[in-house]
Design a protein around this motif. Structure first.
Motif, mmCIF file in Angstrom:
data_model
loop_
_atom_site.group_PDB
_atom_site.id
_atom_site.type_symbol
_atom_site.label_atom_id
_atom_site.label_comp_id
_atom_site.label_asym_id
_atom_site.label_seq_id
_atom_site.Cartn_x
_atom_site.Cartn_y
_atom_site.Cartn_z
ATOM 1 N N THR A 152 0.813 -1.222 0.000
ATOM 2 C CA THR A 152 0.000 0.000 0.000
ATOM 3 C C THR A 152 0.844 1.269 0.000
ATOM 4 O O THR A 152 0.322 2.359 -0.216
ATOM 5 C CB THR A 152 -0.919 0.036 1.229
ATOM 6 O OG1 THR A 152 -0.113 0.127 2.428
ATOM 7 C CG2 THR A 152 -1.789 -1.203 1.309
ATOM 8 N N THR A 180 -2.696 -5.769 -0.801
ATOM 9 C CA THR A 180 -2.726 -5.059 -2.073
ATOM 10 C C THR A 180 -1.617 -5.490 -3.038
ATOM 11 O O THR A 180 -0.996 -4.647 -3.696
ATOM 12 C CB THR A 180 -2.667 -3.526 -1.849
ATOM 13 O OG1 THR A 180 -3.412 -3.180 -0.675
ATOM 14 C CG2 THR A 180 -3.286 -2.764 -3.017
ATOM 15 N N LEU A 208 -7.297 -7.179 -0.908
ATOM 16 C CA LEU A 208 -7.191 -6.172 -1.973
ATOM 17 C C LEU A 208 -6.160 -6.536 -3.038
ATOM 18 O O LEU A 208 -5.514 -5.671 -3.633
ATOM 19 C CB LEU A 208 -6.861 -4.797 -1.372
ATOM 20 C CG LEU A 208 -7.931 -4.219 -0.437
ATOM 21 C CD1 LEU A 208 -7.415 -2.959 0.257
ATOM 22 C CD2 LEU A 208 -9.216 -3.912 -1.197
#
Length: 268
Positions: A152, A180, A208
């Protein structure tokens, strides 16, 4: 020999060790750096055992399409064919594809143990506090194993981006507990009549994650395997010839534009 790149040392490797081992083991201290000479044609470093880095490893083939830069693992067993990124360590691999054969000109590779043809041959291990960026590279007989990496931007040095690369032989991606991660526009080509006993891409307890635009071709156990991952996006992927196309359980999955063909089982 065992080689240590110390703190603040910057080593530029400039040999083509096709038929010899560069060193048995390599350790890179925090703020140490290993890079490879550019505009020099073929460069290969061959490691006979563990490569462990708390510093930076940088393969950059963008300066010339005539370059071919390779980090090659030749250890006697899978256990020692390992590139381990520890806290503060990083691996950046970036190449180009406008080459004579159309394949990326930077490589992370390993010999393949034909007695264990169904299993991984070597690993790049990415752990908490380290970073991995791969773009327009070839990954040959090497599995990417990332654990607890935050992509992130919130944590110093941590990143996890794998894009526009060619995975061949016993190669795959396994992501566990990552935030992520980005896996986009890669091609996985299992060029063997023998199946690989794992998925091409596994996303385990991640959040994510974005898995987009990947072509997965050949005898993998699964194309994409998502386990207990939340809020992930799997879009525009093509899976061809795997035993199982797509296997998932978790929460809040977005799946769009997936093509699955020539599999025993499509979706489970």
């Amino acid at each position: 020999a065992v080689v240590v790149i110390g703190r603040d040392d910057n080593v530029i490797f400039d040999r083509n060790d096709i038929d010899r081992v560069t060193c048995r083991q390599l350790f890179i201290d925090k703020k140490g750096k290993l890079s490879f000479k550019t505009k020099a044609g073929r460069i290969r470093a061959s490691f006979g055992g563990l490569v462990q880095s708390n510093g930076a490893i940088h393969l950059d083939g963008t300066a010339s399409r005539e370059d071919r830069i390779e980090l090659h693992m030749v250890g006697a067993t899978t256990k020692v064919r390992l590139l381990s990124l520890r806290k503060n360590g990083s691996l950046t691999v970036v190449g180009r594809t406008d080459t004579a054969d159309g394949k990326p000109n930077v490589l992370i590779s390993s010999i393949r143990d034909d007695a264990r043809i169904y299993h991984k041959s070597a690993s790049v291990s990415v752990s908490e506090g380290s970073g991995l960026d791969i773009r327009q590279a070839q990954i040959i007989n090497v599995g990417i194993d990332a654990h607890s990496v935050d992509n992130t931007g919130a944590k110093f040095n941590e990143r996890l981006n794998i894009a526009e690369s060619l995975f061949r032989g016993n190669s795959n991606i396994y992501l566990n507990g990552c935030d992520t991660p980005l896996v986009i526009n890669n091609r996985f080509d299992r060029d063997s009549q023998h199946g690989l006993g794992t998925a091409a891409i596994t996303v385990h307890h991640c959040q994510l994650a974005e898995i987009r635009g990947n072509d997965i071709v050949g005898k993998y156990k699964m194309g994409i395997h998502s386990i207990a991952s939340n809020d992930i996006a799997i879009t525009q992927n093509v899976i061809d010839g795997c035993r199982v196309g797509f296997n998932w359980w978790g929460k809040n999955l977005m799946i769009q534009d997936m093509t699955i063909r020539n599999t025993t089982i499509g979706v489970t």
